[in-house]
Design a protein around this motif. Structure first.
Motif, PDB file in Angstrom:
ATOM      1  N   GLN A   1       6.705  17.024   1.005  1.00 51.96           N
ATOM      2  CA  GLN A   1       8.162  17.256   0.660  1.00 51.96           C
ATOM      3  C   GLN A   1       8.355  17.809  -0.531  1.00 51.96           C
ATOM      4  O   GLN A   1       9.506  17.616  -0.873  1.00 51.96           O
ATOM      5  N   SER A   2       7.702  18.752  -1.185  1.00 57.22           N
ATOM      6  CA  SER A   2       7.945  19.423  -2.201  1.00 57.22           C
ATOM      7  C   SER A   2       7.412  20.863  -2.244  1.00 57.22           C
ATOM      8  O   SER A   2       6.477  21.058  -1.469  1.00 57.22           O
TER       9      SER A   2
ATOM     10  N   LEU B   1       5.584   9.267   8.731  1.00 61.50           N
ATOM     11  CA  LEU B   1       4.696   9.552   7.700  1.00 61.50           C
ATOM     12  C   LEU B   1       5.128   9.293   6.278  1.00 61.50           C
ATOM     13  O   LEU B   1       6.099   9.668   6.093  1.00 61.50           O
ATOM     14  N   LYS B   2       4.356   8.892   5.411  1.00 56.77           N
ATOM     15  CA  LYS B   2       4.782   8.858   3.934  1.00 56.77           C
ATOM     16  C   LYS B   2       4.870  10.098   3.265  1.00 56.77           C
ATOM     17  O   LYS B   2       4.141  10.832   3.500  1.00 56.77           O
ATOM     18  N   GLY B   3       6.141  10.466   2.671  1.00 55.94           N
ATOM     19  CA  GLY B   3       6.294  11.751   2.006  1.00 55.94           C
ATOM     20  C   GLY B   3       5.983  11.722   0.635  1.00 55.94           C
ATOM     21  O   GLY B   3       5.777  10.678   0.058  1.00 55.94           O
ATOM     22  N   VAL B   4       5.227  12.834   0.140  1.00 51.75           N
ATOM     23  CA  VAL B   4       4.996  12.929  -0.945  1.00 51.75           C
ATOM     24  C   VAL B   4       5.689  14.125  -1.805  1.00 51.75           C
ATOM     25  O   VAL B   4       5.969  15.204  -1.025  1.00 51.75           O
ATOM     26  N   ARG B   5       6.013  14.084  -3.100  1.00 47.65           N
ATOM     27  CA  ARG B   5       6.955  15.141  -3.665  1.00 47.65           C
ATOM     28  C   ARG B   5       5.992  15.914  -4.437  1.00 47.65           C
ATOM     29  O   ARG B   5       4.899  15.667  -4.991  1.00 47.65           O
TER      30      ARG B   5
ATOM     31  N   VAL C   1       0.817  -1.254   0.009  1.00 52.60           N
ATOM     32  CA  VAL C   1       0.014  -0.014  -0.027  1.00 52.60           C
ATOM     33  C   VAL C   1       1.005   1.361  -0.068  1.00 52.60           C
ATOM     34  O   VAL C   1       0.615   2.121  -0.847  1.00 52.60           O
ATOM     35  N   PHE C   2       1.861   1.358   0.912  1.00 49.75           N
ATOM     36  CA  PHE C   2       2.890   2.376   1.014  1.00 49.75           C
ATOM     37  C   PHE C   2       4.056   2.075   0.053  1.00 49.75           C
ATOM     38  O   PHE C   2       4.800   3.148   0.075  1.00 49.75           O
ATOM     39  N   ASP C   3       4.393   1.278  -0.554  1.00 45.50           N
ATOM     40  CA  ASP C   3       5.244   1.109  -1.442  1.00 45.50           C
ATOM     41  C   ASP C   3       4.934   0.031  -2.554  1.00 45.50           C
ATOM     42  O   ASP C   3       5.201  -0.878  -2.860  1.00 45.50           O
ATOM     43  N   PRO C   4       4.165   0.720  -3.553  1.00 49.90           N
ATOM     44  CA  PRO C   4       3.446   0.197  -4.658  1.00 49.90           C
ATOM     45  C   PRO C   4       4.521  -0.532  -5.510  1.00 49.90           C
ATOM     46  O   PRO C   4       4.136  -1.553  -6.220  1.00 49.90           O
ATOM     47  N   LYS C   5       5.722   0.086  -5.499  1.00 50.42           N
ATOM     48  CA  LYS C   5       6.741  -0.784  -6.297  1.00 50.42           C
ATOM     49  C   LYS C   5       7.134  -2.172  -6.151  1.00 50.42           C
ATOM     50  O   LYS C   5       7.636  -2.999  -6.948  1.00 50.42           O
TER      51      LYS C   5
ATOM     52  N   ARG D   1      -9.168   7.797   0.566  1.00 46.68           N
ATOM     53  CA  ARG D   1      -8.669   7.118  -0.636  1.00 46.68           C
ATOM     54  C   ARG D   1     -10.366   6.652  -1.085  1.00 46.68           C
ATOM     55  O   ARG D   1     -10.364   6.096  -2.121  1.00 46.68           O
TER      56      ARG D   1
ATOM     57  N   LYS E   1       3.012  13.265   4.341  1.00 39.07           N
ATOM     58  CA  LYS E   1       3.818  14.600   4.379  1.00 39.07           C
ATOM     59  C   LYS E   1       4.208  15.115   3.144  1.00 39.07           C
ATOM     60  O   LYS E   1       4.854  14.142   2.401  1.00 39.07           O
TER      61      LYS E   1
ATOM     62  N   PHE F   1       5.635   8.582  -4.843  1.00 37.04           N
ATOM     63  CA  PHE F   1       4.323   9.434  -4.492  1.00 37.04           C
ATOM     64  C   PHE F   1       4.630  10.977  -4.866  1.00 37.04           C
ATOM     65  O   PHE F   1       5.490  11.454  -4.391  1.00 37.04           O
TER      66      PHE F   1
ATOM     67  N   ALA G   1     -10.876   4.994   5.678  1.00 39.08           N
ATOM     68  CA  ALA G   1      -9.969   4.987   4.468  1.00 39.08           C
ATOM     69  C   ALA G   1      -9.246   6.303   4.292  1.00 39.08           C
ATOM     70  O   ALA G   1      -8.609   6.797   3.236  1.00 39.08           O
TER      71      ALA G   1
ATOM     72  N   TRP H   1     -10.435   1.364  -0.894  1.00 34.88           N
ATOM     73  CA  TRP H   1     -10.159   2.310   0.240  1.00 34.88           C
ATOM     74  C   TRP H   1      -8.856   2.243   0.868  1.00 34.88           C
ATOM     75  O   TRP H   1      -8.297   2.923   1.429  1.00 34.88           O
ATOM     76  N   LEU H   2      -8.606   0.836   0.890  1.00 34.31           N
ATOM     77  CA  LEU H   2      -7.317   0.433   1.786  1.00 34.31           C
ATOM     78  C   LEU H   2      -6.228  -0.260   0.742  1.00 34.31           C
ATOM     79  O   LEU H   2      -5.132  -0.333   1.555  1.00 34.31           O
ATOM     80  N   GLY H   3      -6.439  -0.607  -0.451  1.00 36.24           N
ATOM     81  CA  GLY H   3      -5.332  -1.075  -1.080  1.00 36.24           C
ATOM     82  C   GLY H   3      -5.097  -2.615  -0.710  1.00 36.24           C
ATOM     83  O   GLY H   3      -4.027  -3.212  -1.101  1.00 36.24           O
TER      84      GLY H   3
ATOM     85  N   ASN I   1       7.542   5.164  -9.754  1.00 34.07           N
ATOM     86  CA  ASN I   1       7.881   4.501  -8.521  1.00 34.07           C
ATOM     87  C   ASN I   1       7.956   5.840  -7.317  1.00 34.07           C
ATOM     88  O   ASN I   1       8.811   5.533  -6.541  1.00 34.07           O
TER      89      ASN I   1
ATOM     90  N   ARG J   1       4.816  -4.395  -5.902  1.00 32.85           N
ATOM     91  CA  ARG J   1       3.907  -5.380  -6.450  1.00 32.85           C
ATOM     92  C   ARG J   1       4.382  -6.145  -7.669  1.00 32.85           C
ATOM     93  O   ARG J   1       5.229  -5.634  -8.369  1.00 32.85           O
TER      94      ARG J   1
ATOM     95  N   PHE K   1       0.800   7.519  -7.413  1.00 31.40           N
ATOM     96  CA  PHE K   1       2.041   6.965  -7.621  1.00 31.40           C
ATOM     97  C   PHE K   1       2.280   6.797  -8.875  1.00 31.40           C
ATOM     98  O   PHE K   1       1.659   6.258  -9.709  1.00 31.40           O
TER      99      PHE K   1
END
Lengths: 424, 152
Positions: free
Chosen positions: B70-71, A420-424, A22-26, B89, B68, B107, B63, A134-136, B105, A28, B102
């Motif tokens: 980061q950009s 927490l998961k980071g997003v760019r 879920v937090f690291d889809p690669k 979600r 966080k 997010f 859901a 909802w959850l993956g 590779n 899969r 995603f």
């Protein structure tokens, strides 16, 4: 037709691996394995890892060549993440269905809202889609007239991709042909012992078991064996249990990250496990009449071997951690011997009773008991709020020399503000 | 006239013993908290509970996840680096939604724009190029951003 006609089993596919994805889809589509505490054995595998022949429970060091050759992605178990995701799955199920029995961290039995076969099939597909969106988390759904058959249906689903993860098994011919392809020992409720016994009588497939005489089964496999037989015949004998059963025994143990030779180090590990047992007792409103302690060396290593256990008893059943600590300490002093490299230690309670029903001497130290309860309540509250490193018993120590290795654990994406998961 | 005994207990100590009339008792709410002196705390009355941020920001708890940022890609939308975003979600994506995607590779957080068959992942910052998507299979919408938590 009543609602209880069909029972569904929702089973999360490769749950721990799915949570990581879920937090690291690669991850899969790759061979991924999750290691147990202390990074010892594989406790979850992606389909791709299963295809490489890595068995459930396989020790890491034994399959290291496969891991290296196929670039298997290996993670340490992240139970905070898995239990949070499990809580979400179960909560969604409870809102969607009239009755839900949480059977394990990744399985639940359900009753459907719908009555007709077609609608039940649609409901199964809908919950599967909802959980994925909802959850993956991908799930398999097995539906049948009894719990045991729904387990069988779920097995079939997992082995046949073309069923698209939902299988309704209620046609007699289908049931028989499926059971012909199942070993008796694969049936839920037939344990290893019973399977061995059946095999000794020439009964290998579940279909052969299905055709046994009910009286013979009852006589040889007890009433539980008969229940399993009737369930396979479509007669529902096992109800959904809404409330999780309280544990009748509690065990907490773990192997050390490196061998320990000093009693004080082992004592710290024991104290930590005791504090966990105390919390578990209080959480289920139980008290225990005994606490057992065991220590052992590593059977797989060379050098002198030793293992011993001891049980200490209480006059009055208790859930008070300081009492448990004192008893466990006394137990450890009885069995600890110098000169061995200890590999694992644990504590267990086998004489657990509900707190309310336990014998209490009303005239003796009632006030003392109330105070003890209050102290434990405060302790549990603080550790629940600030984590179990915030407040702990001095005997556990703070050097954590015995703590397990978790070298490849993923972040606490859903349980830790700092991870927490980071997003760019 | 009926008389009743009333006890007030705090910390296992009896603080007040008295006799009161039945009529008075029936009009009085029964306080479960200890009474030390004077006017009792009206804590057992039914009031609205304190405001709960979770209630405001999380419509569908199962859901919802926190991520966080980061950009600086969404500066223009008031979403800055180091902010937390509340991500749901369960919401179906719509044109203009700020989404977590995603792709390649990683997010990323962008605005979801659909033009005909083309999908554009637009950043609200000139410094960042928008990402044009040809094939739907190349990316996955992970969730919809519903709230931003920003520390000034």
């Amino acid at each position: 037709m009543n609602r209880e006609t069909y029972i569904g089993l929702i089973d999360c596919n490769n749950f721990f691996v799915s949570c990581e994805c879920v937090f690291d889809p690669k991850l899969r589509g790759r061979p991924v394995g999750i290691l147990s505490n202390n990074d010892g054995c594989f406790i979850a595998r992606s389909d791709e890892l299963k295809a490489l022949g890595v068995a459930m429970g396989a020790p890491y060091f034994q399959v290291k060549n496969i891991v290296d050759k196929h670039q298997v992605i290996v993670r340490s178990a992240n139970f905070s993440l898995y239990s949070d995701m499990s809580r979400r799955v179960m909560s969604i199920l409870k809102k969607a269905f009239p009755r839900v029995e949480i059977y394990s961290i990744d399985e639940a039995f359900i009753h459907f809202n719908a009555l007709s076969r077609e609608e039940i099939f649609e409901e199964s597909k809908a919950i599967r889609e909802k959980l994925y969106k909802w959850l993956g988390i991908p799930v398999s759904v097995g539906v049948a007239k009894t719990k045991t058959l729904s387990k069988v249906a779920c097995r079939v689903v997992k082995k046949n991709k073309e069923l698209r993860s939902v299988y309704l098994l209620d046609n007699q011919d289908d049931i028989e042909s499926v059971l012909k392809g199942c070993k008796a020992g694969d049936i839920w409720g037939i344990g290893r012992q019973r399977a061995k016994f059946l095999e000794s009588r020439g009964i290998e497939t579940a279909y052969e078991f299905l055709n046994l005489d009910e009286g013979w089964v009852k006589q040889n496999l007890s009433i539980n064996g008969l229940r399993t037989l009737l369930e396979l015949k479509g007669v529902s004998c096992l109800e959904l249990e809404d409330v999780a059963k309280n544990n009748k025994s509690i065990l907490r143990s773990r192997s050390f990250s490196r061998p320990l030779t000093d009693m004080e180090d082992v004592a710290q590990a024991i104290a930590y496990h005791v504090s966990c047992v105390g919390e578990a007792l209080r959480e289920q409103n139980s008290v225990t009449f005994s606490i057992g302690v065991f220590i052992r060396t590593n059977m797989h290593s060379l050098g002198p071997q030793y293992h011993e256990s001891v049980v200490e008893y209480f006059v009055e059943a208790t859930d008070y951690t300081p009492d448990l600590l004192a008893a466990a300490r006394a137990g450890l002093e009885k069995i600890f011997k110098l000169g061995y490299r200890y590999h694992k230690a644990g504590v267990f309670c086998d004489h657990i009773v509900p707190k309310k029903g336990s014998q209490l001497d009303l005239f003796k130290a009632q006030e003392n008991l109330v105070q003890k309860d209050k102290r434990m309540e405060i302790m549990d509250e603080i550790t629940a709020k600030y984590g179990n490193k915030s407040l702990f018993y001095a005997s556990i120590g703070s050097n954590n020399i015995w703590q397990s290795k978790r070298q490849r654990v993923s972040p606490g994406y859903t349980t830790n503000w700092c991870e927490l998961k980071g997003v760019r | 006239m009926f008389m009743f005994m009333e006890l007030a207990i705090l910390n296992n100590e009896v603080l007040y013993i008295g006799q009161v009339q039945k009529e008075w008792l029936s009009r009085c709410p029964l306080y479960l908290t200890g009474i030390s002196a004077g006017f009792p705390l009206p804590s057992e009355e039914v009031y609205e509970s304190s405001l709960d941020l979770h209630q405001l920001m999380v419509k569908n708890g199962e859901a919802t996840f926190l991520l966080k940022v980061q950009s600086y890609a969404m500066d223009g939308a008031g979403i800055f680096c180091e902010d937390l975003v509340v991500v749901d979600r369960s919401i179906p994506v719509q044109n203009g939604h700020i989404v977590i995607v995603f792709i390649n590779n990683a997010f990323i957080i962008r605005r979801f724009i659909k033009r005909g068959r083309k999908i554009l992942l637009q950043s609200d910052n000139n410094q960042y190029a928008s990402i044009e998507i040809e094939d739907e299979d190349d990316f996955e919408i992970w969730g919809i951003v519903t709230f931003v938590i920003h520390k000034p």
